[in-house]
Scaffold this active site. Structure first.
Site, PDB file in Angstrom:
ATOM      1  N   LYS A 116       0.815  -1.227   0.000  1.00 36.17           N
ATOM      2  CA  LYS A 116       0.000   0.000   0.000  1.00 36.17           C
ATOM      3  C   LYS A 116       0.845   1.272   0.000  1.00 36.17           C
ATOM      4  CE  LYS A 116      -3.208  -2.893   0.084  1.00 36.17           C
ATOM      5  NZ  LYS A 116      -3.528  -3.420  -1.241  1.00 36.17           N
ATOM      6  N   GLU A 200      -2.925   7.079   7.966  1.00 38.16           N
ATOM      7  CA  GLU A 200      -3.660   7.941   7.036  1.00 38.16           C
ATOM      8  C   GLU A 200      -4.629   8.788   7.853  1.00 38.16           C
ATOM      9  OE1 GLU A 200      -5.887   5.725   4.142  1.00 38.16           O
ATOM     10  OE2 GLU A 200      -4.089   5.017   3.128  1.00 38.16           O
ATOM     11  N   ARG A 292      -7.179  -7.792 -10.047  1.00 40.50           N
ATOM     12  CA  ARG A 292      -7.890  -9.010 -10.434  1.00 40.50           C
ATOM     13  C   ARG A 292      -9.252  -8.647 -11.032  1.00 40.50           C
ATOM     14  NH1 ARG A 292      -8.851  -8.069  -4.936  1.00 40.50           N
ATOM     15  NH2 ARG A 292     -11.064  -7.681  -4.577  1.00 40.50           N
TER      16      ARG A 292
HETATM   17  C1  MV4 Z   1     -10.308   4.102   5.029  1.00 39.33           C
HETATM   18  C2  MV4 Z   1     -11.496   4.561   5.609  1.00 39.33           C
HETATM   19  C3  MV4 Z   1     -11.517   5.857   6.081  1.00 39.33           C
HETATM   20  N1  MV4 Z   1     -10.413   6.617   5.991  1.00 39.33           N
HETATM   21  N2  MV4 Z   1      -9.233   4.913   4.953  1.00 39.33           N
HETATM   22  C4  MV4 Z   1     -11.607  -0.459   4.595  1.00 39.33           C
HETATM   23  C5  MV4 Z   1     -11.003  -1.532   3.768  1.00 39.33           C
HETATM   24  C6  MV4 Z   1      -9.726  -1.007   3.298  1.00 39.33           C
HETATM   25  N3  MV4 Z   1      -9.416  -1.470   1.981  1.00 39.33           N
HETATM   26  C7  MV4 Z   1      -9.876   0.465   3.334  1.00 39.33           C
HETATM   27  N4  MV4 Z   1     -10.968   0.743   4.213  1.00 39.33           N
HETATM   28  C8  MV4 Z   1     -11.215   2.003   4.660  1.00 39.33           C
HETATM   29  N5  MV4 Z   1     -10.183   2.866   4.551  1.00 39.33           N
HETATM   30  C9  MV4 Z   1      -9.311   6.140   5.436  1.00 39.33           C
HETATM   31  N6  MV4 Z   1      -8.220   6.913   5.375  1.00 39.33           N
HETATM   32  C10 MV4 Z   1     -12.575   3.720   5.688  1.00 39.33           C
HETATM   33  C11 MV4 Z   1     -12.440   2.425   5.212  1.00 39.33           C
HETATM   34  C12 MV4 Z   1     -13.605   1.629   5.363  1.00 39.33           C
HETATM   35  C13 MV4 Z   1     -14.288   1.159   4.282  1.00 39.33           C
HETATM   36  C14 MV4 Z   1     -13.831   1.393   2.998  1.00 39.33           C
HETATM   37  C15 MV4 Z   1     -14.494   0.917   1.932  1.00 39.33           C
HETATM   38  C16 MV4 Z   1     -15.660   0.211   2.128  1.00 39.33           C
HETATM   39  C17 MV4 Z   1     -16.130  -0.044   3.380  1.00 39.33           C
HETATM   40  C18 MV4 Z   1     -15.441   0.416   4.469  1.00 39.33           C
HETATM   41  C19 MV4 Z   1     -15.949   0.136   5.729  1.00 39.33           C
HETATM   42  C20 MV4 Z   1     -15.264   0.602   6.802  1.00 39.33           C
HETATM   43  C21 MV4 Z   1     -14.098   1.340   6.627  1.00 39.33           C
END
Ligand code: MV4
Length: 496
Positions: A116, A200, A292
Site C-alpha cells: 500500500k 492515514e 484481479r
Molecule cells: C479508510 C477509511 C476511512 N479513511 N481509509 C476499509 C477496507 C480497506 N481497503 C480500506 N478501508 C477504509 N479505509 C481512510 N483513510 C474507511 C475504510 C472503510 C471502508 C472502505 C471501503 C468500504 C467499506 C469500508 C468500511 C469501513 C471502513
C-alpha cells in the site's frame, strides 16, 4: 488466440469464466479439490483435473498442483479468477516462467500495487489524489505520535500488506495510539505475515467508489465507469451498483481520468480496479488497486455491454483493446446482490450444507451467476458464495423494482441465505434515496431478524425436497445413486 485455458478457481467465478471461453471457442479446463468432485464448475468444464485435498493449501492455493495440471492438459494460459492465487505475485511469476500466459497483470505490477505504501507513492507522483498520510511504514509506535499530530486526529492505522480491513485501527486521540498499534501490527502479522503499519487521515462515513479499467499491452488504457460498493458489513460488500448515485457526469469523468492515470503510473496491463473513497464534499482519494477480476464485475458488464473476461483473455493474448474511450457509454442502471450460504439470524456466520431445493430468478433484465445446483453440497472449506444476482433496467428506480422481483423469486432451501435481509435493505428508504455510505448496514440494520422461524423454514425445505424432481447426481458416483437422504438427515445443525 489461445486454444485452451486452465481456470485456477472454483464456484460461480470459474463457471462465469468458462462461459466466455465457450463463446470464444476456447477449451476450458477446471481444476477441483476433493470437496468439489461434483461441483458445478467441474460439470461445466470441457475437462476437469483433480488437484488434491479440500484444504485450499492442498488444491486451489497450491502453485505446484495448478502448474502440474496446466502442464498435464496442455493449457496455454491460466485464469486465476478472484481470491486464491489471483493477486499472488509469485504465482504470476511462476506461470510466466513455465510459459503459461497469466491472465492478469505482470507479476511486478501485482507486487508493487500489493504494497500500500508503494502504491501511495506511485500515485502521489502521478496526479492521482491520495488520502493525506504516510508513504513509509513505521516500526516504532513512539515515532508515530508526531506524524499523527501532523496528519490530524482521527487517524487510521493501516497495514502495508493490507486490504479488506485487517490490521486497521481508527485512533481518535494520542493516548490510544500505542495500544492500537500493538493490536493492528499483530493482526497484520497474523493475516499477511507482515506487521508493517502506516498512518492515514481517517475519513468519516466515506463512500467506496471504484473505477474499472482495461489496459492492453500496447499502451492503451480505458475506464469503464464506476461501481458504488458502499454497502458493506464488516468489510464484506453485499450490494453493488453502477452507476453510483453519488456521481455527476463531471465527477465520473474526473475519477475515470484519475484511474487511467493510476493505471499508467503502475505500468498496468489487463483488467483492474482503482478504488477510491469519496467524501461528503465530493472529494475523492485513491485507496488501492485490485489487480484481479472482481466479484462485482457484472454490474459494469451490464451497463457497458462489455464482457470483461473476453477483454482479459484478448489482452493476455496480446490483442489490442476492442473499444476506444468515446465508445464506452454507460446505459441504464445495474445492481448486484451477493447470495452467500450464511445465517443472517446468527451474525451471518457461514451456513454450508446441501442445497435441497433451488429456484433461481429469471426474466427480463436478470442475470444469475451461480455456482450451485439442487443437490449440491456447499463445502465448508471455502468462501460460502453461492451466486450473484444482477439486474439491469433503464434507471435506478427500475433496477430497484426489478431486484425486488428477482429476490422475491429466489428460493434456496437447505442452507440459510441473506435473501430476505437483502430485500429489506433494497426496499429501505436510505437505499432508495441513494444515501449509501460504508457504515449504513452496521448502523441501520444491526440486530435484524428474519420473519420466518428456523422451524418453518425446515418444514418448507422438507416439503420442497419431496416435491422436487430427483436430484442431479453426477456421473461416476454410482454408489450414491440410490440414497436420497431425507432433509431431516441433512439439515445437520438445524435445531427444531
Ligand atoms: C479508510 C477509511 C476511512 N479513511 N481509509 C476499509 C477496507 C480497506 N481497503 C480500506 N478501508 C477504509 N479505509 C481512510 N483513510 C474507511 C475504510 C472503510 C471502508 C472502505 C471501503 C468500504 C467499506 C469500508 C468500511 C469501513 C471502513
Amino acid at each position: 488466440m489461445f486454444r485452451k485455458i486452465l481456470i485456477a478457481n472454483r464456484g460461480e467465478i470459474a463457471v462465469r469464466i468458462m462461459r466466455t471461453c465457450k463463446e470464444m471457442g476456447i477449451a476450458a479446463v477446471a481444476v477441483h479439490s476433493e470437496a468439489d468432485r461434483s461441483a458445478l464448475h467441474v460439470q461445466t468444464a470441457d475437462e476437469a483435473i483433480f488437484i488434491g485435498g479440500s484444504e485450499p493449501r492442498e488444491s486451489y492455493l497450491n502453485i505446484e498442483k495448478i502448474i502440474g495440471a496446466a502442464r498435464a492438459c496442455g493449457a496455454e494460459a491460466i485464469h486465476p479468477g478472484y481470491g486464491f492465487l489471483a493477486e499472488n505475485g509469485a504465482f504470476a511469476e511462476r506461470c510466466e516462467a513455465e510459459r503459461f500466459r497469466f491472465i492478469g497483470p505482470p507479476a511486478a505490477v501485482i507486487r508493487s500495487l500489493g504494497d500500500k505504501t508503494t502504491a501511495r507513492t506511485l500515485m502521489l507522483n502521478s496526479a492521482v489524489p491520495v488520502i493525506p498520510g504516510m508513504t513509509e511504514t513505521e516500526e516504532n509506535p513512539d515515532n508515530l505520535a508526531g506524524q499523527a499530530r501532523e496528519i490530524g486526529y482521527p487517524v487510521l492505522l493501516k497495514a502495508a500488506a493490507g486490504g479488506g480491513g485487517k490490521g486497521m485501527r481508527v485512533v481518535s486521540d494520542p493516548e490510544k495510539l500505542k495500544d492500537a498499534f500493538d493490536e493492528a501490527t499483530s493482526e497484520a502479522q497474523n493475516a499477511f505475515g507482515n506487521g508493517a503499519l502506516y498512518l492515514e487521515k481517517y475519513l468519516e462515513r466515506p463512500r467506496h467508489v471504484e473505477i474499472q479499467i482495461l489496459a492492453d499491452a500496447h499502451g492503451h488504457i480505458v475506464h469503464l465507469c464506476e461501481r458504488e460498493c458502499s454497502l458493506q458489513r464488516r468489510h464484506q460488500k453485499i450490494i453493488e451498483e453502477s452507476p453510483s448515485p453519488a456521481l455527476s457526469r463531471a465527477l465520473r469523468e474526473a475519477m475515470g481520468e484519475a484511474a487511467v492515470n493510476a493505471a499508467r503510473a503502475a505500468g498496468y496491463v489487463n483488467a483492474g480496479t482503482v478504488e477510491f473513497l469519496l467524501d461528503a464534499q465530493g472529494r475523492f482519494y485513491f485507496l488501492e488497486v485490485n489487480t484481479r477480476l472482481q466479484v462485482e464485475h457484472p454490474v459494469t458488464e451490464m451497463v457497458t455491454g462489455i464482457d470483461l473476461v473476453r477483454e482479459q483473455i484478448r489482452i493476455a493474448a496480446g490483442e489490442p483493446l476492442s473499444w476506444r474511450q468515446e465508445e464506452i457509454q454507460p446505459r441504464g442502471h445495474a445492481i448486484e446482490c451477493r447470495i452467500y450460504a450464511e445465517d443472517p439470524e446468527r451474525g451471518f456466520i457461514p451456513s454450508p450444507g446441501e442445497i435441497l431445493y433451488l429456484k433461481e430468478p429469471a426474466g427480463p433484465g436478470i442475470r444469475v451467476d451461480s455456482g450451485i445446483y439442487s443437490g449440491f453440497t456447499v463445502p465448508t472449506a471455502y468462501d460460502p458464495i453461492l451466486s450473484k444476482l444482477i439486474v439491469h433496467a433503464g434507471d435506478r428506480p427500475g433496477a430497484i423494482e426489478r431486484m425486488v422481483r428477482a429476490l422475491s423469486e429466489y428460493v434456496v432451501l437447505g442452507v440459510r441465505t441473506p435473501v430476505e435481509f437483502l430485500l429489506e435493505v433494497i426496499r429501505s428508504d436510505p437505499f432508495r434515496s441513494g444515501e449509501t455510505h460504508t457504515r449504513l448496514i452496521d448502523e441501520r440494520f444491526a440486530g435484524w431478524k428474519p420473519s420466518m422461524s428456523r422451524a418453518d423454514l425446515a418444514c418448507l425445505a422438507y416439503a420442497a425436497s419431496r416435491l422436487s424432481p430427483r436430484k442431479a447426481v453426477p456421473s461416476g458416483t454410482g454408489s450414491e445413486r440410490d440414497h436420497f437422504p431425507s432433509p431431516w438427515e441433512t439439515l445437520g445443525g438445524w435445531s427444531l
